[in-house]
Design a protein around this motif. Structure first.
Motif, mmCIF file in Angstrom:
data_model
loop_
_atom_site.group_PDB
_atom_site.id
_atom_site.type_symbol
_atom_site.label_atom_id
_atom_site.label_comp_id
_atom_site.label_asym_id
_atom_site.label_seq_id
_atom_site.Cartn_x
_atom_site.Cartn_y
_atom_site.Cartn_z
ATOM 1 N N PHE A 178 0.820 -1.209 0.000
ATOM 2 C CA PHE A 178 0.000 0.000 0.000
ATOM 3 C C PHE A 178 0.854 1.260 0.000
ATOM 4 O O PHE A 178 0.373 2.341 -0.265
ATOM 5 C CB PHE A 178 -0.963 -0.011 1.180
ATOM 6 N N ILE A 214 -5.201 -0.554 -7.564
ATOM 7 C CA ILE A 214 -5.521 -0.986 -6.196
ATOM 8 C C ILE A 214 -6.026 -2.431 -6.210
ATOM 9 O O ILE A 214 -5.695 -3.222 -5.337
ATOM 10 C CB ILE A 214 -6.570 -0.033 -5.553
ATOM 11 N N ARG A 264 -10.251 -3.513 4.446
ATOM 12 C CA ARG A 264 -11.391 -2.609 4.560
ATOM 13 C C ARG A 264 -11.098 -1.465 5.510
ATOM 14 O O ARG A 264 -11.547 -0.337 5.317
ATOM 15 C CB ARG A 264 -12.626 -3.363 5.025
ATOM 16 N N SER A 265 -10.327 -1.747 6.574
ATOM 17 C CA SER A 265 -10.027 -0.695 7.538
ATOM 18 C C SER A 265 -9.160 0.396 6.912
ATOM 19 O O SER A 265 -9.085 1.507 7.410
ATOM 20 C CB SER A 265 -9.334 -1.272 8.776
ATOM 21 N N LEU A 266 -8.518 0.095 5.796
ATOM 22 C CA LEU A 266 -7.720 1.107 5.096
ATOM 23 C C LEU A 266 -8.578 1.916 4.117
ATOM 24 O O LEU A 266 -8.094 2.831 3.475
ATOM 25 C CB LEU A 266 -6.581 0.437 4.326
ATOM 26 N N GLY A 267 -9.854 1.542 4.000
ATOM 27 C CA GLY A 267 -10.739 2.292 3.115
ATOM 28 C C GLY A 267 -10.867 1.667 1.740
ATOM 29 O O GLY A 267 -11.474 2.233 0.848
ATOM 30 N N PHE A 268 -10.287 0.475 1.571
ATOM 31 C CA PHE A 268 -10.412 -0.223 0.295
ATOM 32 C C PHE A 268 -11.422 -1.354 0.444
ATOM 33 O O PHE A 268 -11.985 -1.561 1.504
ATOM 34 C CB PHE A 268 -9.064 -0.806 -0.130
ATOM 35 N N ALA A 270 -14.333 -1.856 -0.978
ATOM 36 C CA ALA A 270 -15.744 -1.514 -0.892
ATOM 37 C C ALA A 270 -16.539 -2.221 -1.985
ATOM 38 O O ALA A 270 -17.760 -2.133 -2.033
ATOM 39 C CB ALA A 270 -15.924 -0.011 -1.010
ATOM 40 N N MET A 272 -16.297 -1.559 -5.215
ATOM 41 C CA MET A 272 -16.697 -0.604 -6.243
ATOM 42 C C MET A 272 -15.663 -0.487 -7.359
ATOM 43 O O MET A 272 -15.887 0.190 -8.352
ATOM 44 C CB MET A 272 -16.921 0.769 -5.618
#
Lengths: 310, 111
Positions: A178, A214, A264-268, A270, A272
């Motif tokens: 990341f 990503i 998910r906690s990193l904001g990925f 989702a 989408m």
């Protein structure tokens, strides 16, 4: 420090970085665990260490980690005269652990950061599944580095320089890296800005390349992102080496994701990524088989602007 | 309203203050980076708790000029560096995303 694993997790050669991000703790750890019960005496644990040539024994109950007794604890016990005490009374309770899903880079930084010789490994359900020492890390790395060097030697003798009329940019991505994620898209965006394209077009291309980049970092073993700038179109191609998508239809569905909690906690994760890419593309194709590589191609026309962005 | 005016009005900690002081066109509140990519407005602010380098990458790609980190989340040094390089402002507040969104809603006259 002398005991450090001399590998820098940030600016080592790409091959090494790819390795330490691709390999997971579970690929490296020892799963043949030797544990003791909380009611075992330190003397019993000392015997365990001697028999098995180990220097630390996790104390566990039904796969739940309660603490750890290290050889230092045993030496202190002998010195202070409480070697017949039960483990429960003397063990270290605040144990630093690793998760089996994390990349190997975590184990290297933990081993270098904390002065412990070993880290128990837990799975997502917080069950004790293994233990990792610097010896495990070094052994696996040597094997993998050998394999990698062999592969590179072979590859070098095969590659021929190619020339193409179109402008092409290519970047490699690494599983779970990341730190480096976003680099390809940022560079692609800079190159497009120099061409004085419509900012809305640049945004669409940037979205496609970032989502695909990503996706590779999160889901693939690693791969390449290629941006080909041709006369009337920009083609973003994302190719990875696996492990493939089981159900492409599901993967294209907005909100559907196989990402784990940590991602998910990193904001990925989702769900989408592919949907976003498809939305901004004028042409979109995806090819993948379970167990095989995945190739996604996103084409964006430079002449006409998609209606949604008007 | 200019970014600098918004920062002054919010009266909160400036974490990265090297940026081009342009007009703020709106704001978007989200902790999902894909969602930010898809829906955030150009030249707007991003209200989030995602304090890491990837947030800056996303902000740069969709032309977000101000990142507001809520709940006093710790901000790693490499995020600040990346933002400085890209000229994206970062401020941090102890308030949550709801309160911060409300303040921006009023400041930018969205009513």
């Amino acid at each position: 420090m002398q005991d450090d694993i001399p590998i820098n997790t940030i600016d080592s050669p790409t091959v090494i970085l790819e390795l330490i991000y691709r390999l997971k703790i579970k690929d490296v750890m020892t799963t043949a665990l030797i544990t003791a019960k909380r009611t075992d005496t330190l003397r019993h644990i000392q015997a365990l260490m001697k028999e098995n040539y180990i220097t630390g024994v996790p104390i566990a109950e039904d796969q739940r980690l309660l603490g750890i007794v290290s050889i230092d604890d045993i030496v202190t016990a002998l010195d202070k005269g409480y070697i017949d005490d039960v483990a429960e009374k003397r063990m270290t309770r605040n144990v630093i652990v690793l998760e089996d899903d994390m990349p190997l880079s975590f184990a290297i930084s933990y081993l270098n950061k904390y002065r412990y010789g070993r880290f128990p490994v837990l799975n997502k359900a917080r069950e004790l599944v293994g233990i990792i020492t610097s010896k495990d890390v070094i052994r696996t790395l040597l094997v993998e580095i050998n394999r990698e060097v062999l592969r590179l030697e072979k590859k070098q003798s095969h590659t021929t320089p190619e020339d193409s009329a179109v402008r092409e940019l290519q970047f490699t991505t690494t599983h779970y890296d990341f730190e480096g994620a976003g680099h390809a898209s940022t560079e692609i965006k800079k190159a497009l800005k120099e061409l004085n394209l419509d900012p809305k077009l640049i945004r669409r291309i940037a979205i496609a390349s970032y989502e695909l980049e990503i996706n590779q970092v999160v889901h693939s073993y690693g791969g390449t992102i290629t941006c080909s700038i041709q006369g009337d179109r920009v083609i973003i191609t994302a190719e990875d080496t696996g492990p493939g998508i089981e159900n492409i239809e599901l993967a294209l569905q907005e909100g559907w994701s196989t990402a784990n909690e940590w991602i998910r906690s990193l904001g990925f994760g989702a769900g989408m990524g592919l949907a976003n890419t498809k939305r901004v593309s004028d042409e979109f194709t995806i090819e993948s088989t379970a167990g095989g590589p995945t190739k996604v191609v996103s084409v964006i026309y430079l002449k006409q602007v998609k209606e949604q962005d008007e | 309203m200019k970014i600098s005016e918004v920062i002054r009005s919010l009266n909160t900690e400036v974490v990265q203050g090297q940026f081009e002081d342009t007009e703020l066109e709106g704001a978007y509140t989200s902790d999902l980076l894909s969602d930010v990519m898809a829906n955030a407005k150009s030249a707007g602010a991003l209200i989030t708790i995602q304090a890491h380098k990837n947030t800056v990458a996303v902000a740069t790609l969709v032309n977000i000029s101000l990142i507001i980190i809520c709940n006093s989340r710790p901000i790693p040094e490499d995020m600040i560096e990346a933002a400085r390089e890209e000229g994206v402002a970062i401020i941090r507040t102890s308030e949550n995303q709801f309160m911060t969104s409300g303040r921006l809603f009023n400041l930018l006259g969205c009513r």
